[in-house]
Design an enzyme around this catalytic site. Sequence first.
Site, PDB file in Angstrom:
ATOM      1  N   ARG A 106     -11.780  -6.641   5.006  1.00  0.00           N
ATOM      2  CA  ARG A 106     -12.546  -6.257   3.817  1.00  0.00           C
ATOM      3  C   ARG A 106     -11.661  -5.897   2.624  1.00  0.00           C
ATOM      4  O   ARG A 106     -12.146  -5.726   1.511  1.00  0.00           O
ATOM      5  CB  ARG A 106     -13.500  -5.099   4.158  1.00  0.00           C
ATOM      6  CG  ARG A 106     -14.711  -5.568   4.936  1.00  0.00           C
ATOM      7  CD  ARG A 106     -15.488  -4.394   5.521  1.00  0.00           C
ATOM      8  NE  ARG A 106     -14.820  -3.822   6.695  1.00  0.00           N
ATOM      9  CZ  ARG A 106     -15.198  -2.692   7.300  1.00  0.00           C
ATOM     10  NH1 ARG A 106     -16.206  -2.003   6.824  1.00  0.00           N
ATOM     11  NH2 ARG A 106     -14.563  -2.255   8.366  1.00  0.00           N
ATOM     12  N   GLY A 154      -9.169  -5.001  19.698  1.00  0.00           N
ATOM     13  CA  GLY A 154      -9.895  -3.738  19.551  1.00  0.00           C
ATOM     14  C   GLY A 154      -9.003  -2.524  19.685  1.00  0.00           C
ATOM     15  O   GLY A 154      -7.840  -2.621  20.111  1.00  0.00           O
ATOM     16  N   ARG A 180      16.343   2.488 -19.545  1.00  0.00           N
ATOM     17  CA  ARG A 180      16.446   1.647 -18.352  1.00  0.00           C
ATOM     18  C   ARG A 180      17.589   2.197 -17.511  1.00  0.00           C
ATOM     19  O   ARG A 180      18.445   2.895 -18.013  1.00  0.00           O
ATOM     20  CB  ARG A 180      16.714   0.196 -18.766  1.00  0.00           C
ATOM     21  CG  ARG A 180      15.476  -0.465 -19.421  1.00  0.00           C
ATOM     22  CD  ARG A 180      15.872  -1.718 -20.189  1.00  0.00           C
ATOM     23  NE  ARG A 180      16.687  -2.603 -19.380  1.00  0.00           N
ATOM     24  CZ  ARG A 180      17.460  -3.561 -19.871  1.00  0.00           C
ATOM     25  NH1 ARG A 180      17.537  -3.762 -21.177  1.00  0.00           N
ATOM     26  NH2 ARG A 180      18.156  -4.333 -19.072  1.00  0.00           N
ATOM     27  N   ASN A 236      25.851  -6.126 -26.230  1.00  0.00           N
ATOM     28  CA  ASN A 236      26.633  -5.945 -25.003  1.00  0.00           C
ATOM     29  C   ASN A 236      26.773  -7.225 -24.201  1.00  0.00           C
ATOM     30  O   ASN A 236      27.526  -7.283 -23.253  1.00  0.00           O
ATOM     31  CB  ASN A 236      25.984  -4.865 -24.132  1.00  0.00           C
ATOM     32  CG  ASN A 236      24.541  -5.203 -23.781  1.00  0.00           C
ATOM     33  OD1 ASN A 236      23.815  -5.775 -24.588  1.00  0.00           O
ATOM     34  ND2 ASN A 236      24.123  -4.869 -22.575  1.00  0.00           N
ATOM     35  N   ALA A 262      26.478   0.557 -43.335  1.00  0.00           N
ATOM     36  CA  ALA A 262      25.198  -0.096 -43.073  1.00  0.00           C
ATOM     37  C   ALA A 262      25.351  -1.603 -43.149  1.00  0.00           C
ATOM     38  O   ALA A 262      26.119  -2.124 -43.954  1.00  0.00           O
ATOM     39  CB  ALA A 262      24.161   0.378 -44.081  1.00  0.00           C
ATOM     40  N   ARG A 318      30.774  -6.535 -43.979  1.00  0.00           N
ATOM     41  CA  ARG A 318      29.626  -7.300 -44.460  1.00  0.00           C
ATOM     42  C   ARG A 318      30.061  -7.985 -45.739  1.00  0.00           C
ATOM     43  O   ARG A 318      31.080  -7.611 -46.343  1.00  0.00           O
ATOM     44  CB  ARG A 318      28.417  -6.394 -44.710  1.00  0.00           C
ATOM     45  CG  ARG A 318      28.654  -5.397 -45.833  1.00  0.00           C
ATOM     46  CD  ARG A 318      27.452  -4.473 -46.064  1.00  0.00           C
ATOM     47  NE  ARG A 318      27.734  -3.578 -47.180  1.00  0.00           N
ATOM     48  CZ  ARG A 318      27.489  -2.271 -47.177  1.00  0.00           C
ATOM     49  NH1 ARG A 318      26.987  -1.684 -46.112  1.00  0.00           N
ATOM     50  NH2 ARG A 318      27.764  -1.555 -48.239  1.00  0.00           N
TER      51      ARG A 318
HETATM   52  C1  UD1 Z   1     -13.207   2.866  14.385  1.00  0.00           C
HETATM   53  C2  UD1 Z   1     -13.942   3.523  15.566  1.00  0.00           C
HETATM   54  C3  UD1 Z   1     -15.195   4.235  15.041  1.00  0.00           C
HETATM   55  C4  UD1 Z   1     -14.775   5.254  13.992  1.00  0.00           C
HETATM   56  C5  UD1 Z   1     -13.947   4.612  12.894  1.00  0.00           C
HETATM   57  C6  UD1 Z   1     -13.353   5.703  12.007  1.00  0.00           C
HETATM   58  C7  UD1 Z   1     -13.596   2.153  17.553  1.00  0.00           C
HETATM   59  C8  UD1 Z   1     -14.168   1.120  18.451  1.00  0.00           C
HETATM   60  N1  UD1 Z   1     -14.331   2.514  16.516  1.00  0.00           N
HETATM   61  O1  UD1 Z   1     -14.061   1.891  13.846  1.00  0.00           O
HETATM   62  O2  UD1 Z   1     -15.849   4.889  16.108  1.00  0.00           O
HETATM   63  O3  UD1 Z   1     -15.938   5.857  13.435  1.00  0.00           O
HETATM   64  O4  UD1 Z   1     -12.851   3.860  13.448  1.00  0.00           O
HETATM   65  O5  UD1 Z   1     -12.628   5.191  10.932  1.00  0.00           O
HETATM   66  O6  UD1 Z   1     -12.508   2.655  17.823  1.00  0.00           O
HETATM   67  N2  UD1 Z   1      -6.798  -1.505  15.118  1.00  0.00           N
HETATM   68  C9  UD1 Z   1      -5.753  -2.023  15.865  1.00  0.00           C
HETATM   69  N3  UD1 Z   1      -5.992  -3.067  16.695  1.00  0.00           N
HETATM   70  C10 UD1 Z   1      -7.211  -3.615  16.833  1.00  0.00           C
HETATM   71  C11 UD1 Z   1      -8.284  -3.078  16.076  1.00  0.00           C
HETATM   72  C12 UD1 Z   1      -8.043  -2.028  15.228  1.00  0.00           C
HETATM   73  O7  UD1 Z   1      -4.612  -1.541  15.759  1.00  0.00           O
HETATM   74  O8  UD1 Z   1      -7.343  -4.566  17.631  1.00  0.00           O
HETATM   75  C13 UD1 Z   1      -6.516  -0.368  14.209  1.00  0.00           C
HETATM   76  C14 UD1 Z   1      -6.802  -0.705  12.767  1.00  0.00           C
HETATM   77  O9  UD1 Z   1      -5.651  -1.215  12.135  1.00  0.00           O
HETATM   78  C15 UD1 Z   1      -7.214   0.639  12.200  1.00  0.00           C
HETATM   79  C16 UD1 Z   1      -7.841   1.356  13.390  1.00  0.00           C
HETATM   80  O10 UD1 Z   1      -7.372   0.701  14.528  1.00  0.00           O
HETATM   81  O11 UD1 Z   1      -6.115   1.399  11.754  1.00  0.00           O
HETATM   82  C17 UD1 Z   1      -9.365   1.311  13.324  1.00  0.00           C
HETATM   83  O12 UD1 Z   1      -9.803  -0.012  13.372  1.00  0.00           O
HETATM   84  P1  UD1 Z   1     -11.083  -0.522  12.588  1.00  0.00           P
HETATM   85  O13 UD1 Z   1     -11.300  -1.952  12.916  1.00  0.00           O
HETATM   86  O14 UD1 Z   1     -10.959  -0.148  11.165  1.00  0.00           O
HETATM   87  O15 UD1 Z   1     -12.205   0.325  13.326  1.00  0.00           O
HETATM   88  P2  UD1 Z   1     -13.602   0.788  12.739  1.00  0.00           P
HETATM   89  O16 UD1 Z   1     -14.561  -0.336  12.853  1.00  0.00           O
HETATM   90  O17 UD1 Z   1     -13.387   1.430  11.432  1.00  0.00           O
END
Ligand code: UD1
Length: 463
Positions: A13, A82, A338, A391, A428, A445
């Site tokens: 996003r 995830g 600078r 310069n 000048a 000059r």
């Molecule tokens: C997550 C939580 C949600 C919480 C919210 C708060 C889960 C399943 N959900 O959702 O409950 O309310 O954060 O902000 O945990 N990331 C990884 N690897 C991945 C996926 C994500 O490192 O495979 C990292 C992202 O870079 C980020 C964080 O985990 O820093 C959260 O991931 P994001 O996808 O933003 O989770 P949300 O949908 O916001």
Amino acid sequence: MNIVILAAGQGKRMRSALPKVLHPLAGRPMLAHVLALARAVRAQAGGDGRIVVVIGHGAQAVRSAFKHEADVQFVLQEPQLGTGHAVQQAVPWLDEATPTLVLYGDVPLLRAQTVMRLLQAACAAGRAGVGLLTARLEEPHGYGRIVRDEAGHVRRIVEERDASAEERLITEVNTGILVAPTPALKRWLACLSADNAQGEYYLTDVVTRAVAEGAPVAAVLIQDTEEALGVNSPLQLARLERILQRRLAEQLLDAGVRLADPARIDVRGELTVGTDVVIDVGNVFEGRVHLGDGVRIGPHNLIRDCTIGAGTEVLGYCYLERATIGARARIGPFARTRPEVTLADEVHIGNFVEVKNSSFGHASKANHLAYIGDATVGARVNIGAGTIVANYDGANKHHTVIEDDVHTGSNSVLVAPITVGAGATVAAGSTVSRHVPAGKLTVARVRQTTVEGWQRPTKKSSN
Ligand code: UD1
Ligand code: CA
């Protein structure tokens, strides 16, 4: 204590080629704020050890942005399946003798004292205790919701997309930050499934496991909900920037700085101040800036990596970069420095004057319309309006020495390399390309002549 920071997500996003955690917040990448938080928590919890950062999307860029951080262990998550899968990748680095704290790379406003409250609550819940940081949001949309039973005990966390209409009405949300005993966390992570709306391994599902095993789950509510805000879009990033800037402005006010308007200052780095500093609206401070006692900053300047001495006034609309400015100096309006510039006490640099890689001695002045590059300027020198130090010969830069008490006339060009001797005056309009002797007037000059009997041409009539 083990600390894991999740930073592998793509941040779709954001609609940006830059990995989300590298987007700047108050002049530093978002991840730098979370690392600072992690270190503060580690110090307050009396621990040491490395901080594990899980990276994936844009891993190379993230790694190289933080390559000098010796206490950071990067772990690659590929593909990104995830938040639970992300923590699984960190498992080999987790010491089972201490609990594991999970922070999110995109939740950067959290305060160390809030995380400490979480750690204490988890500790109070017993050795097997899990701690969750939660927040009550008027608009919980997009967050995981905390589901409790009639007795008020946490049962599980349900993600927005998996939640029933009823569950979506819950306003207590998961911030994502949790702490758990490490051996149990490993066990719970190993049995996660991706059987949910997003087909991901959710870290939040470890709560269900903990509850099933009868482990106590302590939910700690954040008092200041701003701390829970995450960055998923440019709009959220801009909001967090304002929140952070307001915090920084309030710190400056607490330190005694008089800000014309705390909503109109931007600090993108580290600003340190003496007493009785006054800052007008529209100023941007970048990198490391120090303002000495009684410094006054006029409206709309950009000041990057500068030290400004006591009693100095920057009048406004200046662009100052890597300058060390002495006491009681007067800079601007419309001045530019600078890198690298050193100005002694009581120097004046006025409007439309550019100074680069040069030093000015005590009480020297360049009040208007001048360029001074690669020069050593002595004390009490007066640089006339329109003076240019040439310069650069098109291939190389050369050094110029302007000794004490020199005066250069308006529109003079000093062709480097050259030395203008002490007390010399350059007339000048002169272009000097050879040594200018001390204590004398040098004129270079064309001599003024007047043509006697000359007549101005008149227009011929057309017929
Ligand atoms: C997550 C939580 C949600 C919480 C919210 C708060 C889960 C399943 N959900 O959702 O409950 O309310 O954060 O902000 O945990 N990331 C990884 N690897 C991945 C996926 C994500 O490192 O495979 C990292 C992202 O870079 C980020 C964080 O985990 O820093 C959260 O991931 P994001 O996808 O933003 O989770 P949300 O949908 O916001
Ligand atoms: Ca998020």
